[in-house]
Design an enzyme around this catalytic site. Structure first.
Site, short mmCIF file in Angstrom:
data_model
loop_
_atom_site.label_atom_id
_atom_site.label_comp_id
_atom_site.label_asym_id
_atom_site.label_seq_id
_atom_site.Cartn_x
_atom_site.Cartn_y
_atom_site.Cartn_z
CE LYS A 141 -1.44 -26.45 -14.43
NZ LYS A 141 -2.33 -25.31 -14.53
CE LYS A 172 3.70 -23.44 -11.15
NZ LYS A 172 2.74 -22.57 -11.76
CE LYS A 179 -5.23 -23.78 -8.82
NZ LYS A 179 -4.33 -24.20 -9.86
N1 AQP Z 1 5.20 -20.09 -7.53
C1 AQP Z 1 4.91 -18.96 -8.16
N2 AQP Z 1 5.76 -17.91 -8.10
C2 AQP Z 1 5.46 -16.73 -8.72
N3 AQP Z 1 4.32 -16.54 -9.44
C3 AQP Z 1 3.44 -17.55 -9.50
N4 AQP Z 1 2.22 -17.66 -10.09
C4 AQP Z 1 1.73 -18.91 -9.87
N5 AQP Z 1 2.62 -19.62 -9.13
C5 AQP Z 1 3.68 -18.81 -8.89
C6 AQP Z 1 1.57 -16.60 -10.82
O1 AQP Z 1 0.25 -16.45 -10.32
C7 AQP Z 1 -0.58 -15.95 -11.37
C8 AQP Z 1 -1.87 -16.73 -11.41
O2 AQP Z 1 -1.61 -17.99 -11.96
P1 AQP Z 1 -2.68 -19.09 -12.19
O3 AQP Z 1 -3.99 -18.55 -12.53
O4 AQP Z 1 -2.05 -20.15 -13.05
O5 AQP Z 1 -2.81 -19.54 -10.74
P2 AQP Z 1 -2.90 -20.88 -10.21
O6 AQP Z 1 -3.31 -21.82 -11.29
O7 AQP Z 1 -3.71 -20.77 -8.99
O8 AQP Z 1 -1.38 -21.06 -9.86
P3 AQP Z 1 -0.58 -22.33 -9.67
O9 AQP Z 1 -0.40 -22.60 -8.25
O10 AQP Z 1 0.60 -22.13 -10.55
O11 AQP Z 1 -1.48 -23.50 -10.15
P4 AQP Z 1 -1.11 -24.63 -11.11
O12 AQP Z 1 0.26 -25.11 -10.79
O13 AQP Z 1 -2.17 -25.63 -10.86
O14 AQP Z 1 -1.20 -23.99 -12.46
C9 AQP Z 1 0.21 -16.05 -12.66
O15 AQP Z 1 0.66 -14.77 -13.04
C10 AQP Z 1 1.38 -16.93 -12.29
O16 AQP Z 1 2.54 -16.59 -13.02
#
Ligand code: AQP
Length: 329
Positions: A111, A194, A197
């Site tokens: 990030k 992966k 968002k």
């Molecule tokens: N690609 C994924 N496959 C399986 N599980 C996933 N999770 C996130 N991406 C995947 C799981 O979702 C839960 C919530 O995670 P979070 O609060 O980190 O959600 P987020 O920030 O909206 O998810 P992102 O898309 O991963 O955002 P970034 O990349 O910005 O951090 C967790 O249990 C996570 O494992």
């Protein structure tokens, strides 16, 4: 009874990775565990630079959680910032963590690299300590998360072990639990990354609230490879394997068995898109119904916060007592 805790950032949207990796498991667990689910709005501050948006996103995210099947009678669903105990225990855990181990967190590296040249908050660096506090606060035995969170659960265990050995047995050591299918959903346009968002383009990102036509189009355009054989092999065929895993998560049939049913990529893409549309259709309907009564949603979150606070205040008092802090009289 097993205690579970998990959290999700209040973006106001969830994608298929969040749903298959975490939320679907949350719903199943509420029948066999004492379940605590937290909307981690304080974590969202690590990269938030827009004023006035978080409350609405949090309320929408709560509506999604209830729409996918969380039941406020069987799960404790609450907003992290409604309980100051999270910040308080977060500081305690920050003081257990070392700069070295926080520097090794891959999410921080990823990030901060993505924000290169922009403001990178100290919170982005230290939030694994706050996440550890979120989990340890509830004496959670299990943490249902996607595979991307594995390292964060490991650091939580390390901090708990360190605290317990310094100050005496205080925290339960949690274990990460991942779903059988969908633990790592990949981006449809870049199947080696992966689904997330925070990618630059949303062409490979499928949100549960996306319009059905948009979902079908995104699957139709999913990146596969230059071969024609449908085979489940994550290493050499990441795009096709991702589609098979998503279809498997929708149908309960194993990816390898599904692979045997297809001879072309086109039908695999359209069947996977259709299966996802059928899965999200009722969720979208419930989401809109829930959002139509915001007062009720707010009440549901207040009930959750009251239940969570009874546990959180006891754990914080236990941690302060273990350290030996002067109580207020
Ligand atoms: N690609 C994924 N496959 C399986 N599980 C996933 N999770 C996130 N991406 C995947 C799981 O979702 C839960 C919530 O995670 P979070 O609060 O980190 O959600 P987020 O920030 O909206 O998810 P992102 O898309 O991963 O955002 P970034 O990349 O910005 O951090 C967790 O249990 C996570 O494992």
């Amino acid at each position: 009874m097993t205690r579970v805790l998990s959290g999700i950032q209040p973006t106001g949207e969830i994608h298929l990775g969040n749903y298959f990796g975490a939320l679907r498991n949350w719903v199943t667990l509420q029948d066999r565990a004492d379940a605590f689910y937290c909307l981690v709005d304080l974590h969202a501050l690590t990269i938030l630079d827009e004023p006035g948006v978080l409350a609405e996103r949090t309320l929408r995210q709560a509506a999604i959680l209830f729409a996918v099947g969380l039941d406020p009678l069987r799960s404790t669903v609450f907003v992290q910032s409604h309980l100051p105990e999270h910040n308080q225990l977060g500081w305690v855990m920050e003081c257990q963590a070392s700069v070295g181990e926080l520097s090794r967190m891959t999410q921080f590296k990823d990030k901060s690299a993505r924000r290169s040249g922009e403001h990178i908050s100290a919170g982005l660096f230290t939030y694994p300590a706050l996440q550890a506090a979120d989990i340890l606060m509830y004496d959670a035995d299990e943490v249902p998360v996607g595979e991307d969170q594995r390292q964060h659960i490991e650091i939580t265990r390390d901090l708990a072990i360190r605290f317990n050995s310094r100050f005496g047995e205080t925290f339960v050591l949690p274990t990460a639990v991942h779903p059988a299918a969908g633990a790592r959903v990949m981006d449809l346009q870049d199947p080696t990354s992966k689904m997330s968002k925070s990618t630059d383009s949303d062409a490979g990102l499928v949100n549960v609230l996306d319009d059905p036509a948009v979902i079908l189009r995104k699957f139709k355009r999913a990146v596969t490879d230059s071969e024609t054989e449908v085979r489940f092999d994550r290493a050499t065929k990441p795009g096709v394997s991702n589609l098979l895993e998503i279809l498997s998560a929708c149908t309960g049939v194993s990816p390898a068995e599904l692979a045997g049913r297809y001879h072309q990529y086109g039908p695999l893409k359209s069947d996977t898109g259709e299966a996802v549309v059928e899965l999200v259709r009722p969720v979208q309907q419930r989401y809109h119904d829930l959002l139509a009564d915001r007062a009720e949603l707010t009440r549901m979150l207040r009930v959750g916060a009251d239940r969570a606070q009874a546990v959180a205040s006891a754990t914080l008092a236990r941690a302060y007592a273990a350290i030996g802090m002067l109580p207020r009289n």
